[in-house]
Enzyme design. Structure first.
Site, short mmCIF file in Angstrom:
data_model
loop_
_atom_site.label_atom_id
_atom_site.label_comp_id
_atom_site.label_asym_id
_atom_site.label_seq_id
_atom_site.Cartn_x
_atom_site.Cartn_y
_atom_site.Cartn_z
N ASP A 1 0.64 -1.33 0.10
CA ASP A 1 0.10 -0.05 -0.08
C ASP A 1 0.84 1.08 0.01
O ASP A 1 2.02 1.02 0.27
CB ASP A 1 -0.92 -0.11 1.17
N GLY A 2 0.11 2.34 -0.34
CA GLY A 2 1.00 3.49 -0.32
C GLY A 2 0.92 4.25 0.88
O GLY A 2 0.07 3.75 2.03
N LYS B 1 -2.25 7.56 6.65
CA LYS B 1 -2.79 7.12 5.73
C LYS B 1 -4.36 7.67 5.62
O LYS B 1 -4.73 8.35 6.94
CB LYS B 1 -2.88 5.77 5.69
N GLY C 1 -6.56 9.09 0.37
CA GLY C 1 -7.38 8.68 -0.64
C GLY C 1 -8.88 8.11 -0.19
O GLY C 1 -9.49 7.33 -0.43
N GLU D 1 -7.92 -0.16 4.57
CA GLU D 1 -6.64 -0.32 4.22
C GLU D 1 -5.98 -0.98 5.78
O GLU D 1 -5.27 -1.69 5.83
CB GLU D 1 -6.13 0.81 4.09
C1 5RP Z 1 -5.60 6.19 0.60
C2 5RP Z 1 -4.19 6.06 1.19
C3 5RP Z 1 -2.91 6.30 0.15
O1 5RP Z 1 -2.14 5.23 0.41
C4 5RP Z 1 -2.25 7.51 0.31
O2 5RP Z 1 -3.29 8.59 0.28
C5 5RP Z 1 -1.16 7.65 -0.75
O3 5RP Z 1 -1.73 7.87 -1.91
P1 5RP Z 1 -0.70 8.15 -3.13
O4 5RP Z 1 0.06 6.86 -3.42
O5 5RP Z 1 -1.61 8.51 -4.28
O6 5RP Z 1 -0.01 9.40 -2.88
O7 5RP Z 1 -3.79 6.19 2.29
O8 5RP Z 1 -6.37 6.23 1.68
#
Ligand code: 5RP
Length: 235
Positions: A85-86, A98, A101, A107
């Site tokens: 995950d990011g 986090k 998004g 998540e």
């Molecule tokens: C979504 C998240 C994403 O992992 C976080 O926002 C990072 O997003 P990106 O890779 O587009 O920068 O937590 O809820």
């Protein structure tokens, strides 16, 4: 790929795809960096790699399904080998913010079901202290103003202050998460004690989950123009 940030995200995602072994049960994260991972995973699946993925959001499910990645749910597959995950931020102790998004609840549930959580990110997300990115807090839509006051008080009790705003969608309506909740974005600035804040937020009845991921990431793959760095343990 001309955008250096996107190129770095892709590089980090490519390193993470190398961790995937046949038969793995994978948690599939949400966001632009996780989307690179899903895209690259789709290429491997097209070449014959057999895995099953549990997406953390509707949009990741749609992306993965379009790539013919076999999918499951935590109902059918409650234990996972690896989640990729990011993150919106990470600190030297592998603590994360986090939820940028709006997928933080799923998540976190998926990451908690996984033996390992590997974060893929570009260098811009690395901070000495969490809090530059406003902390997302997912709340029940019942009584949001009352919950908001508790969130402000939890911040204050742990040395944080700043605007706490209800997140709106692109049309100016209250954003509703995949789980049917709202999000409060807490512009606290530097969070002096993330562990204490997390505990306080956990104790608020209207808080469904918060975006502090503490003790969950086992490794962070961070990329920039110079290449890839691994922080933590990839094994
Ligand atoms: C979504 C998240 C994403 O992992 C976080 O926002 C990072 O997003 P990106 O890779 O587009 O920068 O937590 O809820």
């Amino acid at each position: 790929m001309t955008d250096p940030a996107e190129a770095a995200k892709r590089l980090a995602a490519a390193r993470a795809v190398d961790l995937v072994k046949p038969g793995m049960r994978l948690g599939l994260g949400t966001g632009s960096t996780a989307a690179h991972f899903v895209a690259l995973l789709g290429e491997r699946v097209a070449q014959g790699l057999q895995v099953v993925g549990v997406p953390t959001s509707v949009r990741t499910r749609e992306q993965a399904a379009a790539l013919n990645i076999p999918l499951s749910t935590l109902d059918e597959t409650p234990q996972l080998d690896l989640t990729v995950d990011g993150a919106d931020e990470f600190d030297p102790q592998l603590r994360l913010i986090k939820g940028g998004g709006a997928a933080l609840l799923r998540e976190k549930i998926v990451a908690a079901a996984s033996a390992r959580m590997v974060v893929v990110t570009d260098r811009s997300k690395q901070v000495a202290n969490l809090g530059r990115f406003p902390l997302p807090v997912e709340v029940d839509r019942f009584g949001v103003p009352a919950t908001r006051l508790h969130v402000i008080a939890a911040g204050k009790a742990t040395g944080c202050s700043g605007e706490v705003k209800l997140r709106l969608d692109a049309h100016g309506h209250v954003l509703v998460t995949d789980g049917g909740h709202a999000i409060l974005d807490c512009a606290f600035g530097i969070i002096p004690d993330p562990d204490a804040l997390a505990q306080k937020l956990n104790a608020i009845p209207g808080v469904v989950e918060h975006g502090l991921f503490i003790g969950m990431a086992t490794a962070i793959i961070v990329a920039d123009a110079a290449g890839v760095e691994v922080i933590g343990d990839l094994s």
